[in-house]
Design a protein around this motif. Structure first.
Motif, short mmCIF file in Angstrom:
data_model
loop_
_atom_site.label_atom_id
_atom_site.label_comp_id
_atom_site.label_asym_id
_atom_site.label_seq_id
_atom_site.Cartn_x
_atom_site.Cartn_y
_atom_site.Cartn_z
N ASN A 105 0.81 -1.23 0.00
CA ASN A 105 0.00 0.00 0.00
C ASN A 105 0.84 1.28 0.00
O ASN A 105 0.31 2.37 -0.20
CB ASN A 105 -0.96 0.01 1.19
N ASP A 111 -16.03 9.36 -4.51
CA ASP A 111 -16.60 10.71 -4.55
C ASP A 111 -15.68 11.75 -3.91
O ASP A 111 -15.59 12.89 -4.37
CB ASP A 111 -17.97 10.72 -3.86
N LEU A 112 -14.96 11.36 -2.86
CA LEU A 112 -14.12 12.34 -2.16
C LEU A 112 -12.92 12.74 -3.01
O LEU A 112 -12.48 13.89 -3.00
CB LEU A 112 -13.66 11.79 -0.80
N THR A 156 -9.62 9.47 4.00
CA THR A 156 -9.44 8.50 2.92
C THR A 156 -7.95 8.39 2.58
O THR A 156 -7.28 9.40 2.33
CB THR A 156 -10.28 8.85 1.67
N VAL A 157 -7.46 7.16 2.55
CA VAL A 157 -6.03 6.93 2.36
C VAL A 157 -5.63 7.22 0.91
O VAL A 157 -4.80 8.09 0.64
CB VAL A 157 -5.65 5.47 2.75
N THR A 158 -6.25 6.50 -0.04
CA THR A 158 -5.87 6.76 -1.44
C THR A 158 -6.38 8.14 -1.89
O THR A 158 -5.76 8.75 -2.75
CB THR A 158 -6.42 5.66 -2.38
N ASP A 204 -7.26 -3.61 7.99
CA ASP A 204 -6.56 -4.66 7.25
C ASP A 204 -6.01 -5.76 8.16
O ASP A 204 -5.46 -6.75 7.66
CB ASP A 204 -5.42 -4.06 6.41
N LEU A 231 -14.84 0.73 9.22
CA LEU A 231 -14.47 1.37 7.96
C LEU A 231 -15.22 0.83 6.74
O LEU A 231 -15.59 1.59 5.86
CB LEU A 231 -12.97 1.26 7.73
C1 UD1 Z 1 -6.79 1.97 1.68
C2 UD1 Z 1 -5.98 0.69 1.62
C3 UD1 Z 1 -6.78 -0.49 2.16
C4 UD1 Z 1 -7.32 -0.17 3.55
C5 UD1 Z 1 -8.03 1.16 3.57
C6 UD1 Z 1 -8.42 1.61 4.99
C7 UD1 Z 1 -4.53 1.08 -0.28
C8 UD1 Z 1 -4.19 0.73 -1.68
N1 UD1 Z 1 -5.61 0.46 0.24
O1 UD1 Z 1 -7.93 1.78 0.83
O2 UD1 Z 1 -5.93 -1.62 2.19
O3 UD1 Z 1 -8.21 -1.19 3.96
O4 UD1 Z 1 -7.20 2.20 3.02
O5 UD1 Z 1 -7.31 1.69 5.79
O6 UD1 Z 1 -3.85 1.85 0.36
N2 UD1 Z 1 -14.63 6.60 1.13
C9 UD1 Z 1 -15.68 7.33 0.61
N3 UD1 Z 1 -15.44 8.09 -0.51
C10 UD1 Z 1 -14.23 8.16 -1.12
C11 UD1 Z 1 -13.16 7.42 -0.56
C12 UD1 Z 1 -13.39 6.65 0.56
O7 UD1 Z 1 -16.79 7.30 1.12
O8 UD1 Z 1 -14.08 8.87 -2.11
C13 UD1 Z 1 -14.86 5.76 2.33
C14 UD1 Z 1 -14.66 4.26 2.05
O9 UD1 Z 1 -15.82 3.67 1.50
C15 UD1 Z 1 -14.31 3.74 3.43
C16 UD1 Z 1 -13.50 4.89 4.04
O10 UD1 Z 1 -13.86 6.06 3.29
O11 UD1 Z 1 -15.47 3.53 4.19
C17 UD1 Z 1 -12.02 4.72 4.00
O12 UD1 Z 1 -11.62 4.34 2.71
P1 UD1 Z 1 -10.19 4.71 2.11
O13 UD1 Z 1 -9.28 5.18 3.20
O14 UD1 Z 1 -10.38 5.60 0.94
O15 UD1 Z 1 -9.69 3.29 1.60
P2 UD1 Z 1 -8.78 3.05 0.37
O16 UD1 Z 1 -7.86 4.22 0.21
O17 UD1 Z 1 -9.57 2.61 -0.80
#
Ligand code: UD1
Length: 421
Positions: free
Chosen positions: A23, A125-126, A164-166, A308, A330
């Motif tokens: 990640n 969306d974020l 949000t991580v990514t 995770d 999450l």
């Molecule tokens: C990353 C990790 C994944 C981990 C997760 C949470 C990578 C490649 N993957 O995933 O292994 O399980 O963090 O630690 O690094 N959300 C929204 N809208 C958005 C983006 C996110 O509602 O635009 C919500 C998601 O549905 C979730 C929460 O925010 O409920 C956290 O998600 P996010 O941190 O974005 O997870 P990933 O970055 O996809």
């Protein structure tokens, strides 16, 4: 299709070298889209997700070559294509990480919508809202995000409604080439985001607030970056998985190439369960306990307990002496491993977002299915202490994120073999 056959119970002992963090490596590969030079990256994990993103870079017109199994050089100087197509994005949601860098560098791009995934809806969306705040015009057409910012992206104050991580990684990369300064409030503080920011900073991008929820990035007005060479940080989730594998077998093993400061929430819970953890600057040893105690876990953003690691701790809790509770905050659907652990003999009750695990249960080998990446590793560590033979099917999930899992576990003493269906 491959499957794993595991015969238990087996105790574990010895040393295991932890690989680079998948990640962390994924946003880093996307980051090479901002480079002026060939980027040299060491400690790259040899897992399928990495190959997938490198393939995407290649499709965009970039090139890469491995100088050894875990060192890669990536060059994106002569990119011609700015479309990330469905065939790759559908296999790995993290492909969305190319959106921010492509848009800030070229002023336009198209990235396929990733779609849902087994552990929940996982919207983007974020990411999109933040890019719009930076001046992008975004339309969704025929399953693709079409983004345009002909004059380049503009610095903005982004307040993420949710951490949000990514999403944070995407906006940090977009901001690095934007015009003006971007402030991100409620940024993710995961070590993988921290490493991305540190590399950008070491390579000349002005970033403050690294490791906090408030990041400020001064944009370079579309001037590409000369990156310094670096190594990917150790994988804290792989490390945590091996700690759980040792814990459930009540064995002692030593992890090499590990950052214990990234694992405090995980080791804290292992200590609550009775295990002793000894650390040196780059190693960690887990020691067995007289009695595995039950635990109460709530998954949250870093530095709290990682989602995770939830499935692996659920497997471990099946051997605790008493009732453990595990609450998933999450992802709405991250309990698919419950029914598979039940097939092995675990006593687990699910109520909404909380699982109650009553231990200890004697587990018996049977056929189980890997349902997502981390759930799959929970199956493997549970199978290692189950009586008899377990076949873990659909292990392509495991191959996405664990380097040489059967070799590493086999070297520690597990009886594990990869076979073909
Ligand atoms: C990353 C990790 C994944 C981990 C997760 C949470 C990578 C490649 N993957 O995933 O292994 O399980 O963090 O630690 O690094 N959300 C929204 N809208 C958005 C983006 C996110 O509602 O635009 C919500 C998601 O549905 C979730 C929460 O925010 O409920 C956290 O998600 P996010 O941190 O974005 O997870 P990933 O970055 O996809």
């Amino acid at each position: 299709m491959d499957y794993l056959e595991i015969t238990g119970p087996a105790s574990l002992q010895g040393n295991v070298k932890i690989s680079g963090a998948k990640n962390a490596a994924l946003p880093i590969i996307a980051m090479t889209l901002l480079a002026n030079n060939t980027v040299k990256i060491g400690n790259m994990p040899a897992v399928v997700d990495i190959k997938t993103l490198l393939k995407l870079i290649e499709n965009l017109g970039g090139t890469f070559s491995f100088t050894d199994e875990n060192s890669v050089e990536i060059n994106t100087c002569c990119l011609t294509n700015t479309t990330a197509t469905y065939d790759i994005v559908k296999t790995m949601r993290a492909s969305i990480l190319v959106l921010g860098p492509l848009l800030s560098r070229f002023g336009h791009c198209e990235v396929s919508l990733p779609g849902g995934c087994a552990i929940g809806q996982r919207p983007i969306d974020l990411h999109l809202k933040a890019l719009e705040q930076m001046g992008a015009k975004i339309t969704i057409h025929a399953g693709y995000v079409q983004a345009e910012a002909p004059q380049g992206l503009q610095g903005a104050h982004i307040i993420f409604d949710k951490i949000t991580v990514t999403g944070t990684a995407n906006i940090v990369m977009a901001a690095a080439l934007a015009y003006g300064t971007t402030q991100i409030t409620n940024a993710a503080r995961e070590p993988e985001v921290v490493q991305l920011c540190e590399i950008l900073q070491e390579s000349g991008v002005e970033i403050t607030g690294i490791g906090t929820a408030e990041l400020t990035i001064v944009g370079r007005e579309q001037k590409l970056i000369d990156f310094v060479p670096f190594d990917v940080i150790p994988d804290r989730i792989e490390a945590g998985t091996y700690l759980c594998a040792a814990g459930i077998a009540n064995s002692s093993i030593t992890l090499e190439n590990v950052r214990h400061d990234h694992l405090e929430a995980v080791t804290g819970k292992l200590e609550e369960m009775g295990f002793t953890i000894e650390t040196t600057p780059h190693t960690m040893t887990i020691h067995p306990t007289n009695e595995i105690k039950p635990v109460s876990i709530i998954t949250q953003e870093y530095p709290a307990f990682p989602t995770d690691m939830q499935a692996q701790f659920m497997a471990l809790a099946t051997q605790a002496n008493g009732t453990s509770t595990i609450e998933e905050r999450l992802f709405e659907n991250r309990f698919m491993h419950v029914s598979e652990l039940q097939r092995l003999g675990a006593d687990i009750k699910l109520n909404g977002h909380t699982a109650t695990v009553i231990g200890p249960s004697a587990l018996s080998g049977t056929d189980v299915m890997a349902t997502d990446l981390r759930a799959s590793s929970a199956m493997v560590i549970a199978a290692n202490i189950a009586q008899g033979t377990t076949q873990v099917h659909r292990i392509y999930h495991l191959d996405r994120g664990y380097e040489n899992l059967e070799k590493k576990l086999g070297d520690l003493g597990a009886k594990i073999e990869r076979l073909k269906e």
